[in-house]
Design a protein around this motif. Structure first.
Motif, PDB file in Angstrom:
ATOM      1  N   LEU A 109       0.824  -1.206   0.000  1.00 15.73           N
ATOM      2  CA  LEU A 109       0.000   0.000   0.000  1.00 15.73           C
ATOM      3  C   LEU A 109       0.861   1.260   0.000  1.00 15.73           C
ATOM      4  O   LEU A 109       0.469   2.285  -0.561  1.00 15.73           O
ATOM      5  CB  LEU A 109      -0.931  -0.009   1.219  1.00 15.73           C
ATOM      6  CG  LEU A 109      -1.908   1.149   1.392  1.00 15.73           C
ATOM      7  CD1 LEU A 109      -2.933   1.170   0.254  1.00 15.73           C
ATOM      8  CD2 LEU A 109      -2.619   1.048   2.728  1.00 15.73           C
ATOM      9  N   LYS A 148      -8.180   6.032   3.874  1.00 16.77           N
ATOM     10  CA  LYS A 148      -7.434   4.777   3.771  1.00 16.77           C
ATOM     11  C   LYS A 148      -6.429   4.644   4.905  1.00 16.77           C
ATOM     12  O   LYS A 148      -6.255   3.577   5.486  1.00 16.77           O
ATOM     13  CB  LYS A 148      -6.722   4.701   2.417  1.00 16.77           C
ATOM     14  CG  LYS A 148      -7.666   4.592   1.224  1.00 16.77           C
ATOM     15  CD  LYS A 148      -6.896   4.519  -0.073  1.00 16.77           C
ATOM     16  CE  LYS A 148      -7.854   4.391  -1.258  1.00 16.77           C
ATOM     17  NZ  LYS A 148      -7.123   4.321  -2.545  1.00 16.77           N
ATOM     18  N   THR A 167     -11.206  -2.652   5.532  1.00 22.60           N
ATOM     19  CA  THR A 167     -10.152  -2.429   4.537  1.00 22.60           C
ATOM     20  C   THR A 167     -10.687  -2.644   3.132  1.00 22.60           C
ATOM     21  O   THR A 167     -10.386  -1.878   2.210  1.00 22.60           O
ATOM     22  CB  THR A 167      -8.969  -3.378   4.797  1.00 22.60           C
ATOM     23  OG1 THR A 167      -8.462  -3.152   6.109  1.00 22.60           O
ATOM     24  CG2 THR A 167      -7.856  -3.157   3.790  1.00 22.60           C
ATOM     25  N   ILE A 198     -10.306   0.494   0.903  1.00 23.47           N
ATOM     26  CA  ILE A 198      -9.064   0.438   0.126  1.00 23.47           C
ATOM     27  C   ILE A 198      -9.173  -0.503  -1.061  1.00 23.47           C
ATOM     28  O   ILE A 198      -8.740  -0.174  -2.168  1.00 23.47           O
ATOM     29  CB  ILE A 198      -7.886   0.010   1.029  1.00 23.47           C
ATOM     30  CG1 ILE A 198      -7.714   1.008   2.182  1.00 23.47           C
ATOM     31  CG2 ILE A 198      -6.595  -0.088   0.223  1.00 23.47           C
ATOM     32  CD1 ILE A 198      -6.648   0.613   3.186  1.00 23.47           C
TER      33      ILE A 198
END
Length: 290
Positions: free
Chosen positions: A94, A173, A211, A215
């Motif tokens: 990420l 995020k 998540t 994301i």
């Protein structure tokens, strides 16, 4: 009466199964980060399932089943200890480019893995991580404390990478990633002090779900009008291709007079034409070509 509190784990299994169903139902593209997320979700599911199974086998199986109890617990502990590792790699994906995953970072991962595999797999003989006493009770050795410490190390390392990331990450995020770290860290400490209260799997399942929504949500990469990948998806895919050492090609196609078609037949029919055009292209391509 079984001393373990498994209701949180049962909820974790349900949440993770729903997550995986949604993951495989919606269109997604195979980036490095997406693959790591899938591996993490599968590992969480297997770990939580094994957690429930070993709770029952440790309590109800008799001493003549000791070999199978040891095998189940070794496999279970290995899968559980892969979660912080995969989480660290996911946070790395990420916050970094794939080319940044150098030998230095691989060593940071490989050395703890070798230690964990050796200490866990030999534990039925050494009693280092876990063992069963003469009464058949499941017990933790000193090695379990070290495994908890390694897990906390990976989580804190992931948190550090989020905070100090050179790649710009929006606050939504970043906050979810911080929540994941905080939730698993707190539940890890609670479970270490109260081994019969099984919370880690549930915390991981909830964090994974959040998540995914923030994301990994595939809808953020899909154009709602045409059903095709949007600019965000293009940026994600092209970045991974540019960063990769594998050869790739970029083919650019343009539909001429699309605006005139929309004027003549309406906007919705214009989008329909685009959908049919992309459907024809996709019929000759697989995910690795997109």
């Amino acid at each position: 009466h079984m001393p373990y509190e498994i209701r949180f784990d049962i909820a974790g299994v349900i949440i993770t199964l729903i997550l995986l169903y949604v993951y495989f139902t919606y269109k997604h593209f195979p980036t490095w980060r997406s693959k790591i997320f899938l591996y993490l979700a599968l590992d969480v599911l297997i770990s939580v399932l094994l957690n429930i199974v070993t709770c029952y086998t440790n309590f109800y199986w008799k001493h003549d089943m000791l070999i199978w109890k040891n095998i189940l617990n070794v496999v279970h502990i290995i899968f559980v200890n892969l979660i912080p590792l995969l989480y660290f790699i996911y946070i790395f994906a990420l916050t970094h480019l794939e080319s940044d995953f150098t030998s230095k970072f691989k060593i940071i991962i490989i050395i703890p893995i070798i230690y964990e595999l050796f200490s866990i797999s030999t534990s039925p003989l050494t009693h280092y991580v876990m063992y069963f006493d003469e009464s058949g009770n499941y017990c933790h050795g000193i090695g379990m404390t070290i495994l908890y410490a390694i897990s906390i190390y990976f989580m804190l390392l992931g948190l550090f990478m989020i905070i100090c990331s050179k790649i710009k990450i929006d606050w939504g995020k970043k906050s979810v990633a911080i929540f994941y770290t905080a939730a698993t860290l707190i539940t890890t400490i609670i479970q270490y002090r109260n081994p019969h209260l099984l919370l880690i799997g549930f915390a991981c399942s909830i964090s994974l779900f959040l998540t995914y929504l923030t994301i990994q949500n595939p809808l953020t990469f899909i154009d709602q009008n045409t059903g095709t990948y949007n600019r965000a998806a293009f940026n994600e895919i092209i970045s991974s291709k540019i960063d990769s050492t594998k050869p790739y090609a970029l083919v650019i196609l343009q539909m001429k007079n699309l605006d005139k078609l929309k004027e003549l037949f309406g906007i919705e029919n214009g989008y329909y034409i685009v959908r049919q055009f992309t459907k024809g292209i996709c019929s000759h391509c697989n995910d690795s070509m997109l």
